[in-house]
Motif scaffolding. Sequence first.
Motif, short mmCIF file in Angstrom:
data_model
loop_
_atom_site.label_atom_id
_atom_site.label_comp_id
_atom_site.label_asym_id
_atom_site.label_seq_id
_atom_site.Cartn_x
_atom_site.Cartn_y
_atom_site.Cartn_z
N GLU A 195 0.83 -1.21 0.00
CA GLU A 195 0.00 0.00 0.00
C GLU A 195 0.87 1.26 0.00
O GLU A 195 1.98 1.26 0.52
CB GLU A 195 -0.90 0.05 1.24
CG GLU A 195 -1.83 -1.13 1.43
CD GLU A 195 -1.24 -2.19 2.34
OE1 GLU A 195 -2.02 -2.99 2.91
OE2 GLU A 195 0.00 -2.23 2.48
N GLY A 215 0.28 5.94 -0.20
CA GLY A 215 -0.64 7.06 -0.31
C GLY A 215 -1.22 7.58 0.99
O GLY A 215 -1.96 8.56 0.99
N ARG A 233 -5.83 9.56 -1.70
CA ARG A 233 -5.97 8.41 -2.60
C ARG A 233 -4.93 7.38 -2.20
O ARG A 233 -3.73 7.64 -2.25
CB ARG A 233 -5.79 8.81 -4.06
CG ARG A 233 -6.13 7.70 -5.04
CD ARG A 233 -6.03 8.19 -6.47
NE ARG A 233 -6.43 7.18 -7.45
CZ ARG A 233 -7.67 7.02 -7.88
NH1 ARG A 233 -8.64 7.80 -7.43
NH2 ARG A 233 -7.96 6.07 -8.77
N SER A 287 -3.21 3.60 -2.83
CA SER A 287 -2.98 2.68 -3.91
C SER A 287 -2.37 1.39 -3.38
O SER A 287 -1.60 1.41 -2.42
CB SER A 287 -2.04 3.30 -4.95
OG SER A 287 -1.91 2.47 -6.07
N CYS A 288 -2.74 0.29 -3.99
CA CYS A 288 -2.22 -1.02 -3.61
C CYS A 288 -1.64 -1.67 -4.86
O CYS A 288 -2.36 -1.87 -5.85
CB CYS A 288 -3.34 -1.88 -3.04
SG CYS A 288 -2.90 -3.60 -2.71
N ALA A 289 -0.36 -1.96 -4.81
CA ALA A 289 0.31 -2.62 -5.92
C ALA A 289 0.49 -4.09 -5.58
O ALA A 289 1.00 -4.43 -4.52
CB ALA A 289 1.66 -1.97 -6.18
N ARG A 316 -9.99 -0.70 -9.68
CA ARG A 316 -8.86 -1.57 -9.95
C ARG A 316 -8.45 -1.49 -11.40
O ARG A 316 -9.30 -1.21 -12.28
CB ARG A 316 -9.17 -3.02 -9.55
CG ARG A 316 -10.21 -3.72 -10.38
CD ARG A 316 -10.53 -5.10 -9.79
NE ARG A 316 -9.38 -5.99 -9.82
CZ ARG A 316 -9.30 -7.11 -9.11
NH1 ARG A 316 -10.28 -7.46 -8.30
NH2 ARG A 316 -8.23 -7.88 -9.21
N THR A 343 -3.27 -3.07 -9.91
CA THR A 343 -3.36 -2.12 -8.81
C THR A 343 -4.81 -1.95 -8.38
O THR A 343 -5.74 -2.13 -9.19
CB THR A 343 -2.80 -0.74 -9.20
OG1 THR A 343 -3.51 -0.25 -10.34
CG2 THR A 343 -1.32 -0.82 -9.53
N ASP A 392 -7.03 0.95 -6.15
CA ASP A 392 -7.00 2.27 -5.52
C ASP A 392 -8.22 2.49 -4.64
O ASP A 392 -9.28 1.91 -4.88
CB ASP A 392 -6.93 3.36 -6.58
CG ASP A 392 -5.60 3.39 -7.29
OD1 ASP A 392 -5.50 4.10 -8.31
OD2 ASP A 392 -4.66 2.70 -6.85
N GLN A 416 -10.10 5.92 -3.40
CA GLN A 416 -10.24 7.36 -3.35
C GLN A 416 -11.12 7.71 -2.16
O GLN A 416 -12.26 7.24 -2.07
CB GLN A 416 -10.87 7.89 -4.64
CG GLN A 416 -11.11 9.39 -4.65
CD GLN A 416 -9.82 10.19 -4.63
OE1 GLN A 416 -8.86 9.85 -5.32
NE2 GLN A 416 -9.79 11.26 -3.82
N CYS A 472 -4.78 -3.24 2.32
CA CYS A 472 -5.26 -3.84 1.09
C CYS A 472 -5.23 -5.36 1.27
O CYS A 472 -4.33 -5.89 1.93
CB CYS A 472 -4.33 -3.41 -0.06
SG CYS A 472 -4.63 -4.20 -1.63
#
Length: 124
Positions: A6, A8, A19, A21-23, A72, A78, A80, A82, A96
Amino acid sequence: QRQLVESGGGLVQAGGSLRLSCAASGRMFENFAMGWFRQAPGRERVLVAAISRNGSSTFYPDSVKGRFTISRDNAKITVDLQMNILKPEDTAVYYCAASPTTAPAIDVSTYQYWGQGTQVTVSS
């Protein structure tokens, strides 16, 4: 290696936005439904958003409905989150997670993979 990372998180004033984000590493996550959870100090981990494997269906609890949006990108692998109109009660560590289901997974026990979390702090 199957991993979720994760990013952000941070400090924001009430009413602001962030926001997350998860990669995901490993293309296997294309076949997983994904979710975002949060855990405040002394409280249990709770679901704040979930999305289906193909991104067509989402779920939000009433506490965040209308303020949070999950999305996604399966090409980039990824997911996300928001977050708008943030409130002090949104302060928590956000995680995540991935569930081997097709539809958005509401039951926390179905999630098999978890990230390390990112801190979100909302000041009043």
